[in-house]
Scaffold this motif. Sequence first.
Motif, PDB file in Angstrom:
ATOM      1  N   PRO A   9     -40.368   3.727 -19.523  1.00  0.00           N
ATOM      2  CA  PRO A   9     -39.296   3.371 -20.778  1.00  0.00           C
ATOM      3  C   PRO A   9     -38.104   3.324 -20.364  1.00  0.00           C
ATOM      4  O   PRO A   9     -37.468   4.117 -19.420  1.00  0.00           O
ATOM      5  CB  PRO A   9     -39.531   4.688 -21.569  1.00  0.00           C
ATOM      6  CG  PRO A   9     -40.636   5.589 -21.202  1.00  0.00           C
ATOM      7  CD  PRO A   9     -40.980   5.182 -19.769  1.00  0.00           C
ATOM      8  N   LYS A  13     -36.114   8.095 -25.303  1.00  0.00           N
ATOM      9  CA  LYS A  13     -36.848   8.105 -26.270  1.00  0.00           C
ATOM     10  C   LYS A  13     -37.622   6.952 -27.037  1.00  0.00           C
ATOM     11  O   LYS A  13     -36.761   5.999 -27.633  1.00  0.00           O
ATOM     12  CB  LYS A  13     -36.228   9.170 -27.411  1.00  0.00           C
ATOM     13  CG  LYS A  13     -37.382   9.498 -28.708  1.00  0.00           C
ATOM     14  CD  LYS A  13     -36.673  10.635 -29.400  1.00  0.00           C
ATOM     15  CE  LYS A  13     -37.889  10.752 -30.481  1.00  0.00           C
ATOM     16  NZ  LYS A  13     -37.363  12.004 -31.167  1.00  0.00           N
ATOM     17  N   ILE A  14     -38.938   6.577 -26.744  1.00  0.00           N
ATOM     18  CA  ILE A  14     -39.465   5.482 -27.367  1.00  0.00           C
ATOM     19  C   ILE A  14     -40.806   6.143 -27.962  1.00  0.00           C
ATOM     20  O   ILE A  14     -41.884   6.441 -27.155  1.00  0.00           O
ATOM     21  CB  ILE A  14     -39.693   4.349 -26.529  1.00  0.00           C
ATOM     22  CG1 ILE A  14     -38.624   3.868 -26.030  1.00  0.00           C
ATOM     23  CG2 ILE A  14     -40.659   3.413 -27.067  1.00  0.00           C
ATOM     24  CD1 ILE A  14     -38.762   2.869 -24.688  1.00  0.00           C
ATOM     25  N   GLN A  15     -41.088   6.156 -29.390  1.00  0.00           N
ATOM     26  CA  GLN A  15     -42.372   6.347 -29.667  1.00  0.00           C
ATOM     27  C   GLN A  15     -42.431   5.973 -31.074  1.00  0.00           C
ATOM     28  O   GLN A  15     -41.347   6.017 -31.890  1.00  0.00           O
ATOM     29  CB  GLN A  15     -42.849   7.756 -29.629  1.00  0.00           C
ATOM     30  CG  GLN A  15     -41.764   8.743 -30.117  1.00  0.00           C
ATOM     31  CD  GLN A  15     -42.221  10.156 -29.828  1.00  0.00           C
ATOM     32  OE1 GLN A  15     -42.863  10.564 -29.061  1.00  0.00           O
ATOM     33  NE2 GLN A  15     -41.525  11.036 -30.654  1.00  0.00           N
ATOM     34  N   GLU A  33     -41.060  12.845 -25.020  1.00  0.00           N
ATOM     35  CA  GLU A  33     -40.043  12.189 -25.731  1.00  0.00           C
ATOM     36  C   GLU A  33     -40.359  10.668 -25.979  1.00  0.00           C
ATOM     37  O   GLU A  33     -39.870  10.462 -26.882  1.00  0.00           O
ATOM     38  CB  GLU A  33     -38.702  12.338 -24.634  1.00  0.00           C
ATOM     39  CG  GLU A  33     -38.237  13.818 -24.502  1.00  0.00           C
ATOM     40  CD  GLU A  33     -37.106  13.912 -23.317  1.00  0.00           C
ATOM     41  OE1 GLU A  33     -36.309  14.815 -23.341  1.00  0.00           O
ATOM     42  OE2 GLU A  33     -37.194  12.851 -22.593  1.00  0.00           O
ATOM     43  N   SER A  34     -41.312   9.975 -25.182  1.00  0.00           N
ATOM     44  CA  SER A  34     -41.711   8.848 -25.181  1.00  0.00           C
ATOM     45  C   SER A  34     -43.155   8.813 -25.237  1.00  0.00           C
ATOM     46  O   SER A  34     -43.914   9.771 -24.637  1.00  0.00           O
ATOM     47  CB  SER A  34     -41.322   8.120 -23.933  1.00  0.00           C
ATOM     48  OG  SER A  34     -39.724   7.828 -24.229  1.00  0.00           O
ATOM     49  N   SER A  36     -47.160   6.414 -25.763  1.00  0.00           N
ATOM     50  CA  SER A  36     -47.425   4.855 -25.902  1.00  0.00           C
ATOM     51  C   SER A  36     -49.041   4.996 -26.294  1.00  0.00           C
ATOM     52  O   SER A  36     -49.587   5.838 -25.771  1.00  0.00           O
ATOM     53  CB  SER A  36     -47.212   4.223 -24.785  1.00  0.00           C
ATOM     54  OG  SER A  36     -47.837   2.982 -24.757  1.00  0.00           O
ATOM     55  N   SER A  58     -36.185  10.476 -17.646  1.00  0.00           N
ATOM     56  CA  SER A  58     -35.874   8.960 -17.483  1.00  0.00           C
ATOM     57  C   SER A  58     -35.711   8.744 -16.265  1.00  0.00           C
ATOM     58  O   SER A  58     -35.301   9.581 -15.226  1.00  0.00           O
ATOM     59  CB  SER A  58     -34.668   8.503 -18.252  1.00  0.00           C
ATOM     60  OG  SER A  58     -33.572   9.045 -17.847  1.00  0.00           O
TER      61      SER A  58
END
Length: 155
Positions: A9, A13-15, A33-34, A36, A58
Amino acid sequence: MSSRDMFIPQKKKIQAEGNQFLWHFNDPNTVAESTSFHKGYFPPTGEYSWGFSGSTGSGDEENFFSFLIMVPYLGEDVLEYTYKLGDGKDLHFSHTHSIPAPPGFTGFRVVDADDAELSIRLDPIKGTVQGDFNATFKTYRLNPNGTFKLKRDDQ
């Protein structure tokens, strides 16, 4: 030789809303935190697979930590199955983490599980999956157990 694509990512935070991916070792749960959940092309076999992942940290902060689980794409029917690593059903389970790198670089190490089990209920039409997993990474003495409930992020 084996190869695989790895997506880290760009943002911490990606979700999709409502996604949950968590694991624990012998302490409280770690919440990703993320996350997929997607259908993608898996180069070593040349076939499509379902991919589920959860991560924290990260690359920029050099504290990235993730689990990636992949199973073969078998069509658009609901899939309820328990996979075991080495059972011939093509379960893939790996862990990626940041490692020290020279200035100007970001280092990652990808480690395949020595043993793993995954029980899932996947509905391709609704774009949802629920799963329970456990794995063993002998070199790192990691024995994660976890669960996830994800919505597809490729639709």
